[in-house]
Design a protein around this motif. Structure first.
Motif, PDB file in Angstrom:
ATOM      1  N   PRO A  51       0.938  -1.181   0.058  1.00 56.20           N
ATOM      2  CA  PRO A  51       0.082   0.069  -0.102  1.00 56.20           C
ATOM      3  C   PRO A  51       0.995   1.258   0.035  1.00 56.20           C
ATOM      4  O   PRO A  51       1.991   1.348   0.611  1.00 56.20           O
ATOM      5  N   ALA A  52       0.300   2.219  -0.662  1.00 60.15           N
ATOM      6  CA  ALA A  52       1.176   3.687  -0.728  1.00 60.15           C
ATOM      7  C   ALA A  52       1.105   4.217   0.790  1.00 60.15           C
ATOM      8  O   ALA A  52       0.397   3.938   1.562  1.00 60.15           O
ATOM      9  N   ALA A  53       2.351   5.071   0.690  1.00 56.97           N
ATOM     10  CA  ALA A  53       2.201   5.574   2.183  1.00 56.97           C
ATOM     11  C   ALA A  53       0.947   6.746   2.376  1.00 56.97           C
ATOM     12  O   ALA A  53       0.532   7.343   1.510  1.00 56.97           O
ATOM     13  N   GLU A  54       0.598   6.566   3.368  1.00 57.59           N
ATOM     14  CA  GLU A  54      -0.700   7.411   4.015  1.00 57.59           C
ATOM     15  C   GLU A  54      -0.304   8.586   4.283  1.00 57.59           C
ATOM     16  O   GLU A  54       0.762   9.040   4.779  1.00 57.59           O
ATOM     17  N   ALA A  55      -1.167   9.651   3.987  1.00 56.57           N
ATOM     18  CA  ALA A  55      -1.044  11.159   4.201  1.00 56.57           C
ATOM     19  C   ALA A  55      -0.830  11.073   5.694  1.00 56.57           C
ATOM     20  O   ALA A  55      -1.319  10.446   6.442  1.00 56.57           O
ATOM     21  N   ALA A  56      -0.159  12.514   6.056  1.00 57.16           N
ATOM     22  CA  ALA A  56      -0.217  12.766   7.481  1.00 57.16           C
ATOM     23  C   ALA A  56      -1.514  13.008   8.112  1.00 57.16           C
ATOM     24  O   ALA A  56      -1.787  12.831   9.406  1.00 57.16           O
ATOM     25  N   LEU A  57      -2.519  13.560   7.352  1.00 58.29           N
ATOM     26  CA  LEU A  57      -3.914  13.794   7.759  1.00 58.29           C
ATOM     27  C   LEU A  57      -4.996  13.129   6.913  1.00 58.29           C
ATOM     28  O   LEU A  57      -4.537  12.871   5.783  1.00 58.29           O
ATOM     29  N   PRO A  58      -6.005  12.644   7.568  1.00 60.11           N
ATOM     30  CA  PRO A  58      -7.181  12.097   6.653  1.00 60.11           C
ATOM     31  C   PRO A  58      -7.804  13.073   5.690  1.00 60.11           C
ATOM     32  O   PRO A  58      -7.625  14.276   5.784  1.00 60.11           O
ATOM     33  N   ASP A  59      -8.365  12.600   4.814  1.00 57.74           N
ATOM     34  CA  ASP A  59      -9.032  13.461   3.630  1.00 57.74           C
ATOM     35  C   ASP A  59      -9.776  14.419   4.277  1.00 57.74           C
ATOM     36  O   ASP A  59     -10.532  14.326   5.203  1.00 57.74           O
ATOM     37  N   THR A  86      -5.784  20.937   1.241  1.00 57.17           N
ATOM     38  CA  THR A  86      -6.889  19.911   1.024  1.00 57.17           C
ATOM     39  C   THR A  86      -6.227  18.431   0.930  1.00 57.17           C
ATOM     40  O   THR A  86      -5.005  18.639   0.092  1.00 57.17           O
ATOM     41  N   VAL A  87      -6.590  17.638   1.489  1.00 61.63           N
ATOM     42  CA  VAL A  87      -6.259  16.232   1.382  1.00 61.63           C
ATOM     43  C   VAL A  87      -7.176  15.463   0.820  1.00 61.63           C
ATOM     44  O   VAL A  87      -8.242  15.454   1.114  1.00 61.63           O
ATOM     45  N   LYS A  88      -6.876  14.934  -0.428  1.00 58.84           N
ATOM     46  CA  LYS A  88      -7.752  14.129  -1.179  1.00 58.84           C
ATOM     47  C   LYS A  88      -7.235  13.032  -1.656  1.00 58.84           C
ATOM     48  O   LYS A  88      -6.000  12.952  -2.156  1.00 58.84           O
ATOM     49  N   ASP A  89      -7.784  11.818  -1.389  1.00 56.24           N
ATOM     50  CA  ASP A  89      -7.113  10.488  -1.619  1.00 56.24           C
ATOM     51  C   ASP A  89      -5.759  10.401  -1.342  1.00 56.24           C
ATOM     52  O   ASP A  89      -4.825   9.636  -2.055  1.00 56.24           O
ATOM     53  N   GLY A  90      -5.527  10.924  -0.232  1.00 59.02           N
ATOM     54  CA  GLY A  90      -4.097  10.714   0.377  1.00 59.02           C
ATOM     55  C   GLY A  90      -3.142  11.917  -0.114  1.00 59.02           C
ATOM     56  O   GLY A  90      -1.998  11.748   0.310  1.00 59.02           O
ATOM     57  N   GLN A  91      -3.527  12.700  -1.159  1.00 67.59           N
ATOM     58  CA  GLN A  91      -2.953  13.607  -1.553  1.00 67.59           C
ATOM     59  C   GLN A  91      -3.048  15.039  -1.204  1.00 67.59           C
ATOM     60  O   GLN A  91      -4.158  15.469  -1.117  1.00 67.59           O
ATOM     61  N   PRO A 145       1.614  21.376  -4.582  1.00 66.11           N
ATOM     62  CA  PRO A 145       1.772  19.914  -4.110  1.00 66.11           C
ATOM     63  C   PRO A 145       2.639  19.765  -2.702  1.00 66.11           C
ATOM     64  O   PRO A 145       3.819  20.220  -2.887  1.00 66.11           O
ATOM     65  N   VAL A 146       2.241  19.115  -1.844  1.00 67.02           N
ATOM     66  CA  VAL A 146       2.756  19.173  -0.625  1.00 67.02           C
ATOM     67  C   VAL A 146       3.280  17.536  -0.112  1.00 67.02           C
ATOM     68  O   VAL A 146       2.349  16.874  -0.142  1.00 67.02           O
TER      69      VAL A 146
END
Length: 282
Positions: A51-59, A86-91, A145-146
């Motif tokens: 699985p791809a690394a999860e973002a630091a925050l939920p969507d 904005t966090v969307k789909d982990g991005q 992008p962050v």
């Protein structure tokens, strides 16, 4: 003659044996190479399945600080140094409104590499900002992008004069974005009270008035013994003289905990008690 024929047969046998040995020698590396290729293919498959690394925050949508190394390149003062994350789909994407239209492009990376990667230049949006004195202005904003929060990264800027400059920036202190105030009018909202001993309560739902974009809530306690409240250091007195203590207090944001203090005279001496109120529109 017979000797020469025997020698020829022996020589032919030696050549054939060498050829067979050569085939065997070449066969071993081929088998090893095939095994290596299979191992590499397996590793790639395993990496792809991880699985791809999860973002630091939920969507969701957050506010965050935009820290830079320059007094000329920063978030617009109308936004108090902040932007929208904005966090969307982990991005993660961070939108910041700048101070003017003098910065025309951004590039995530070094200025020396920007010219060769024009397809990766960030394009501006036209944002309207409103200052504390009520005046407004149009400025450029950018969606950046962050990769990681609270960490420095390189961001090159292109000025209107056509020169790239290097800067170090950071997107930090992300907090859930507060719900915007509704249109002017009168509403009811659910009130959640936390803190204190747990014996006191407030009426819920409560009346919420919005005027000129500012929200005011009517708080009715379960006791007549509160003689004042503190909100952001400001003292508010009861609006009634009989019945349970009632106050009209400002609400900075919906769905966001608001720290308040209630002073009660129910005990032998007055006591300031810390509470948290959260308001949610019905």
């Amino acid at each position: 003659m017979k000797l020469n024929r025997k020698f020829a047969l022996l020589l032919a046998g030696a050549v054939l044996a060498g050829a067979l040995t050569g085939c065997g020698a070449s066969g071993a590396p081929a088998s090893s190479a095939a095994s290596s290729e299979a191992a590499a293919s397996s590793a790639v498959s395993e990496a792809a399945s991880e699985p791809a690394a999860e973002a630091a925050l939920p969507d969701g949508v957050y506010t965050a600080d935009f820290d830079t190394d320059s007094s000329m390149f920063h978030a617009n003062e109308a936004n108090d140094g902040k932007g929208t994350l904005t966090v969307k789909d982990g991005q993660m994407t961070f939108h910041v409104s700048l101070v003017s239209k003098k910065i025309v492009n951004l590039y995530v990376g070094m200025a020396a590499d920007a010219e060769a990667h024009e397809g990766d230049w960030l394009q501006p949006t036209t944002d309207t900002v409103t200052y504390s004195d009520g005046t407004s202005d149009e400025v450029y904003g950018f969606d950046i992008p962050v990769e990681a929060l609270d960490e420095d990264f390189q961001l090159a800027i292109l000025g209107s004069k056509g020169k790239w400059y290097d800067h170090t920036v950071r997107v930090a202190n992300a907090q859930p974005a507060a719900a915007e105030a509704p249109a002017d009018g009168t509403y009811t909202c659910d009130v959640t009270l936390e803190g204190g001993s747990g014996r006191a309560t407030v009426e819920s739902p409560a009346a919420l008035t919005v005027a000129d974009g500012r929200m005011t809530a009517t708080i009715v306690w379960s006791s007549p013994n509160y003689d004042y409240m503190l909100v952001d250091g400001e003292k508010y007195l009861p609006t009634n003289t009989e019945g349970n203590s009632t106050f009209e207090i400002p609400v900075a944001a919906l769905d966001t905990p608001l720290d308040v203090v209630g002073d009660t005279v129910a005990m032998s001496t007055p006591h300031e008690i810390e509470y948290t109120l959260t308001f949610t529109l019905n």
